[in-house]
Write a protein that holds these residues in place. Structure first.
Motif, PDB file in Angstrom:
ATOM      1  N   GLN A 103      -3.194   4.078  -6.981  1.00  0.00           N
ATOM      2  CA  GLN A 103      -4.682   4.461  -7.037  1.00  0.00           C
ATOM      3  C   GLN A 103      -5.514   3.538  -6.272  1.00  0.00           C
ATOM      4  OE1 GLN A 103      -5.627   4.019 -11.222  1.00  0.00           O
ATOM      5  NE2 GLN A 103      -3.273   4.464 -11.875  1.00  0.00           N
ATOM      6  N   VAL A 104      -4.885   2.768  -5.490  1.00  0.00           N
ATOM      7  CA  VAL A 104      -5.932   1.889  -4.712  1.00  0.00           C
ATOM      8  C   VAL A 104      -5.387   1.958  -3.258  1.00  0.00           C
ATOM      9  CG1 VAL A 104      -6.600   0.594  -6.599  1.00  0.00           C
ATOM     10  CG2 VAL A 104      -4.544  -0.027  -5.135  1.00  0.00           C
ATOM     11  N   ASP A 105      -6.227   1.095  -2.340  1.00  0.00           N
ATOM     12  CA  ASP A 105      -5.645   1.113  -1.136  1.00  0.00           C
ATOM     13  C   ASP A 105      -4.905   0.122  -0.643  1.00  0.00           C
ATOM     14  OD1 ASP A 105      -7.665   3.278   0.166  1.00  0.00           O
ATOM     15  OD2 ASP A 105      -9.130   2.005  -0.626  1.00  0.00           O
ATOM     16  N   LEU A 106      -4.947  -1.004  -1.516  1.00  0.00           N
ATOM     17  CA  LEU A 106      -4.069  -2.404  -1.217  1.00  0.00           C
ATOM     18  C   LEU A 106      -4.019  -3.054  -2.492  1.00  0.00           C
ATOM     19  CD1 LEU A 106      -2.800  -3.735   1.373  1.00  0.00           C
ATOM     20  CD2 LEU A 106      -4.750  -5.153   1.633  1.00  0.00           C
ATOM     21  N   SER A 109       0.830  -1.145   0.036  1.00  0.00           N
ATOM     22  CA  SER A 109       0.069  -0.031   0.143  1.00  0.00           C
ATOM     23  C   SER A 109       0.982   1.345   0.193  1.00  0.00           C
ATOM     24  CB  SER A 109      -1.060  -0.114   1.184  1.00  0.00           C
ATOM     25  OG  SER A 109      -1.708   1.250   1.372  1.00  0.00           O
ATOM     26  N   ARG A 110       0.433   2.013  -0.827  1.00  0.00           N
ATOM     27  CA  ARG A 110       1.080   3.725  -0.728  1.00  0.00           C
ATOM     28  C   ARG A 110       0.431   4.524   0.289  1.00  0.00           C
ATOM     29  NH1 ARG A 110       5.833   2.790  -3.758  1.00  0.00           N
ATOM     30  NH2 ARG A 110       5.377   2.596  -5.831  1.00  0.00           N
ATOM     31  N   ARG A 111      -0.875   4.167   0.744  1.00  0.00           N
ATOM     32  CA  ARG A 111      -1.619   4.738   1.827  1.00  0.00           C
ATOM     33  C   ARG A 111      -1.499   4.611   3.140  1.00  0.00           C
ATOM     34  NH1 ARG A 111      -6.875   5.017  -2.191  1.00  0.00           N
ATOM     35  NH2 ARG A 111      -5.924   5.933  -3.956  1.00  0.00           N
ATOM     36  N   TYR A 112      -1.231   3.330   3.318  1.00  0.00           N
ATOM     37  CA  TYR A 112      -1.332   2.999   4.848  1.00  0.00           C
ATOM     38  C   TYR A 112       0.216   2.110   5.142  1.00  0.00           C
ATOM     39  CZ  TYR A 112      -6.088   3.980   3.860  1.00  0.00           C
ATOM     40  OH  TYR A 112      -7.369   4.684   3.384  1.00  0.00           O
ATOM     41  N   ASP A 113       0.241   2.223   6.379  1.00  0.00           N
ATOM     42  CA  ASP A 113       1.620   1.437   6.692  1.00  0.00           C
ATOM     43  C   ASP A 113       1.458  -0.050   7.348  1.00  0.00           C
ATOM     44  OD1 ASP A 113       0.894   2.505   9.172  1.00  0.00           O
ATOM     45  OD2 ASP A 113       2.343   3.900   9.558  1.00  0.00           O
ATOM     46  N   SER A 114       0.318  -0.440   7.278  1.00  0.00           N
ATOM     47  CA  SER A 114      -0.062  -1.675   8.098  1.00  0.00           C
ATOM     48  C   SER A 114      -1.405  -2.068   7.738  1.00  0.00           C
ATOM     49  CB  SER A 114      -0.244  -1.521   9.659  1.00  0.00           C
ATOM     50  OG  SER A 114      -1.263  -0.874  10.121  1.00  0.00           O
ATOM     51  N   LEU A 115      -1.588  -3.350   7.750  1.00  0.00           N
ATOM     52  CA  LEU A 115      -2.996  -3.939   7.550  1.00  0.00           C
ATOM     53  C   LEU A 115      -3.946  -3.320   8.481  1.00  0.00           C
ATOM     54  CD1 LEU A 115      -2.399  -7.692   6.249  1.00  0.00           C
ATOM     55  CD2 LEU A 115      -2.843  -5.592   4.760  1.00  0.00           C
TER      56      LEU A 115
END
Length: 272
Positions: A196-199, A121-127
């Protein structure tokens, strides 16, 4: 009659050209003396690993020619059609699905390495940070589709009815507490849509090709016990082909083991 001063020069030039032609014939003869072996591969890490063994095979009289593809279908199609001898890019579940869907009989010839599959992910640093309703992209081919879902199951993100099913699909999800929105795309496309996506669930060869480091960038990744070995694959008659046997010996040798460790660290692991 006196000799023109140009004649000695012309004679010398003719001799030089003849000498060069003879050298060229000798070089062509040396190349022709090697038996050609063609291999279809994806760029990273497969083609890079094949480049390591090229000189080893040349010493044994085999001219290894690597043809690079950026998809997972043509390498099999061209081996089936006899246009390429063998390929090196796929896992056994992927091969099984290909053979089943097309009525072909490609076989595994040797297991070479493992590429732990990861979630990025480019947006979040953990699941845990991935929110409800997030958009998740996964590969659309049967083998890697299920591989992505199994990884998310083991990470506690979704629940599958049978996490040992190597061909699980979205229909096998029994719990999706965050109501994640899944989209299936060609595996090669996934790194391109990561922003472009979350994961995105991405095969390691494409992750490496896109400059991702699976060991540090993946939010979840398969362990060293992953059953998804990457195989050298061909038609059954290639099992006893002396050229292929030489290639297998080189690919499962210490030089390749050292190259994998130095080049990829734990993003790629030898399977031999």
């Amino acid at each position: 009659m006196s000799m023109s001063p140009l004649l000695p020069r012309l004679a010398t030039a003719v001799l030089l050209l003849a000498g060069l032609a003879a050298c060229g014939s000798a070089d062509n003869g040396a190349a022709a003396g090697r038996e050609r072996l063609t291999v279809a591969a994806t760029a990273v890490p497969h083609a890079e690993i094949l480049e390591v063994v090229k000189p080893l095979l040349a010493e044994q009289g085999v001219d290894l020619q690597v043809r690079v593809f950026n998809d997972y279908v043509q390498p099999n199609d061209q081996v089936v059609q006899g246009q390429i001898d063998v390929n090196y890019f796929q896992t056994e579940p992927y091969l099984d699905a290909y053979n089943r869907d097309r009525g072909t009989d490609l076989v595994t010839l040797a297991g070479i390495h493992i590429e732990p599959f990861g979630a990025y992910s480019r947006r979040y640093d953990s699941l845990d940070a991935v929110p409800a309703g997030a958009e998740v992209v996964i590969p659309n081919d049967p083998s890697n589709n299920s591989r992505a879902l199994i990884l998310l199951h083991h990470a506690g993100v979704i629940t599958l009815d049978d996490p040992t099913n190597a061909l699980a699909t979205l229909r096998n999800i029994t719990a999706n507490p965050r109501q994640l929105k899944f989209r299936e795309l060609d595996a090669a496309m996934l790194p391109r849509v990561l922003d472009q996506v979350d994961l995105a669930l991405i095969n390691t060869n494409y992750a490496l090709d896109a400059g991702l480091n699976p060991a540090s960038d993946a939010l979840a990744i398969e362990g060293k016990d992953s059953p998804y070995v990457n195989f050298l694959v061909g038609l059954p008659d290639k099992r006893e082909d002396p050229r292929v046997r030489k290639l297998i010996d080189a690919l499962t040798g210490e030089q390749v083991r050292a190259f994998i460790a130095q080049r990829y660290h734990e993003a790629v692991l030898p399977a031999f």
